[in-house]
Design an enzyme around this catalytic site. Sequence first.
Site, PDB file in Angstrom:
ATOM      1  N   LYS A 123      55.742  41.220  31.330  1.00  0.00           N
ATOM      2  CA  LYS A 123      56.298  40.024  31.969  1.00  0.00           C
ATOM      3  C   LYS A 123      56.431  40.196  33.474  1.00  0.00           C
ATOM      4  CE  LYS A 123      56.617  36.693  29.217  1.00  0.00           C
ATOM      5  NZ  LYS A 123      57.481  36.229  28.182  1.00  0.00           N
ATOM      6  N   LYS A 206      46.183  39.807  22.288  1.00  0.00           N
ATOM      7  CA  LYS A 206      46.638  38.876  21.248  1.00  0.00           C
ATOM      8  C   LYS A 206      46.646  37.435  21.758  1.00  0.00           C
ATOM      9  CE  LYS A 206      51.459  38.118  21.940  1.00  0.00           C
ATOM     10  NZ  LYS A 206      52.322  37.185  21.317  1.00  0.00           N
ATOM     11  N   LYS A 209      51.021  32.059  23.856  1.00  0.00           N
ATOM     12  CA  LYS A 209      51.310  30.747  24.455  1.00  0.00           C
ATOM     13  C   LYS A 209      51.172  30.787  25.975  1.00  0.00           C
ATOM     14  CE  LYS A 209      55.162  29.783  21.471  1.00  0.00           C
ATOM     15  NZ  LYS A 209      56.061  30.908  21.761  1.00  0.00           N
TER      16      LYS A 209
END
Length: 351
Positions: A123, A206, A209
Site C-alpha cells: 500500500k 492477483k 479492485k
Amino acid sequence: MTSFSNTIEKNDIIVSGVQSTGILHIGNYYGAVKNYVNLANEIDNPMYFFIADLHSLTSHPNPLDLMHSRYLTLAIYLGCGIDPERATIYYQSDVYYTHELYLYLNMFAYMGELERTATFKEKIQKQADNVNAGLLTYPVLMAADILIHKGTKVPVGKDQSQHLEMCRTFGNRFNHYYKKEVFKEPLAFTFTDNLINIPSLSGKGKMSKSDDKSTAIYLIDSDSEIENKIKRAVTDAGPKERNSPLSEEMISLFDIMRVFSAEEIVNEYLKAYADCSIRYGDMKKQIARDAVSTLAPLRENIMKYISNKKLLQDIAYAGAEKANRSARITLEEVRDIMGLTAKNINLQSSN
Ligand code: ADP
Ligand code: TRP
C-alpha cells in the site's frame, strides 16, 4: 506457512468481510463471498458477514463513492445468494464496539510487525502520498472485526493469511497479559484444499479492485465486457517447443479457465500447449463462453437487489442490531478484564 481449515466444528463462529472500495470481482467472489453463501446454506453456526467500509477509509474515498460502494457490496452479497435469515449481514461502521476493541488491541500490536506486513508495504508503494496510520493498523482493525464476535473460522482468500496470523498474535497477547482465555485462535477457512487465489488478467499477481479496471472481471460486468476483457488477457507468444513449462501469464490464464470450464476442457488445452498446437484465441473464446454462462445469472440477481433500496436498508439495520448484540457481550467482558469498569472494585482492599 498458511494456516487454514476446511472443516467447521459445532462451536465455530464464522466472521468475514470485504472492503467496500469498489465493485467486487471474481477474486472476491471465489475467494470469499461464494464461501459465505455456501456456509450460510449448509451450516447452522453463528455467522457474521460485514461490509468493511471503515477499512476502505484508508484510501480516502470521497463520501459519495463510499456510499455507493457500500451499498453495492451489500447488494452483491445478497445477489450472490447469502441468506440474511441465516447469516448476519451488516456495515462494519454500524458496530461501534468493534472500533473500541480496535483501540484496545492497538496496545498489543507493535510498530515493527505492523511495518513488516506485506499489504502495508504494498500500500505504501501504491499510495505513497497517503501513508496514514490507518493503513499501518489495518490488521488491528481486522483483528477487532473477528475477535469482537470471538470468531474462529474466517472465510477469506489466500492474500489474507498474514492478517489472520496477526489476529491470532494480538488475541494471544491479550489473553496472556490478562491471564484469561478470552479469544480463541481464528483460522482462515475454505471449502477447497487450498486457499483460493484468482490471478489478474494482466498475467501478473492477483486480481484486485485497486488495479487497472481491464485486468479484473467484475460481478456486474456485461457479457460483452467479460468477453472483451478475456480477449485482451495477457498471454505469452506461444510455446516454442514441445512440453515447455507454462509461462507465468499462461499459469494465470489456465487458473482462470479452471474456475469456469470443465476439467476435461482444461486438460485438452493443457495438452495442446504441451504439443504446441494451442490457439490462444480459441482458448479465450472458450473461457469467455463459460464465464458468461456462470456470471450472467449472478449479475441478473445482483441487479434485482440494487434496485431494492428499502429491502437493503432493512437488512443492514436488522444485521447491525444482531451484530451489536453479540459484540456488546465481548466488549463488556473485555472492559471488565482490563479494569475499565467499576464492577469488580473492592474499595476496602484497594488502599
Ligand atoms: P481487493 O484486493 O480486490 O481489494 P479485498 O482485499 O477487499 O480485495 O478482498 C476481499 C476478499 O476477497 C478477501 O477475503 C480476499 O482474500 C478475497 N480476494 C481478493 N482478491 C482475491 C483474489 N484475486 N483471489 C482470491 N481471493 C481474493
Ligand atoms: N482485509 C479484508 C480484505 O481486504 C477485509 C476484512 C476486514 C476482513 N476485516 C475482516 C476479512 C475480517 C475477514 C475478517 O478483504
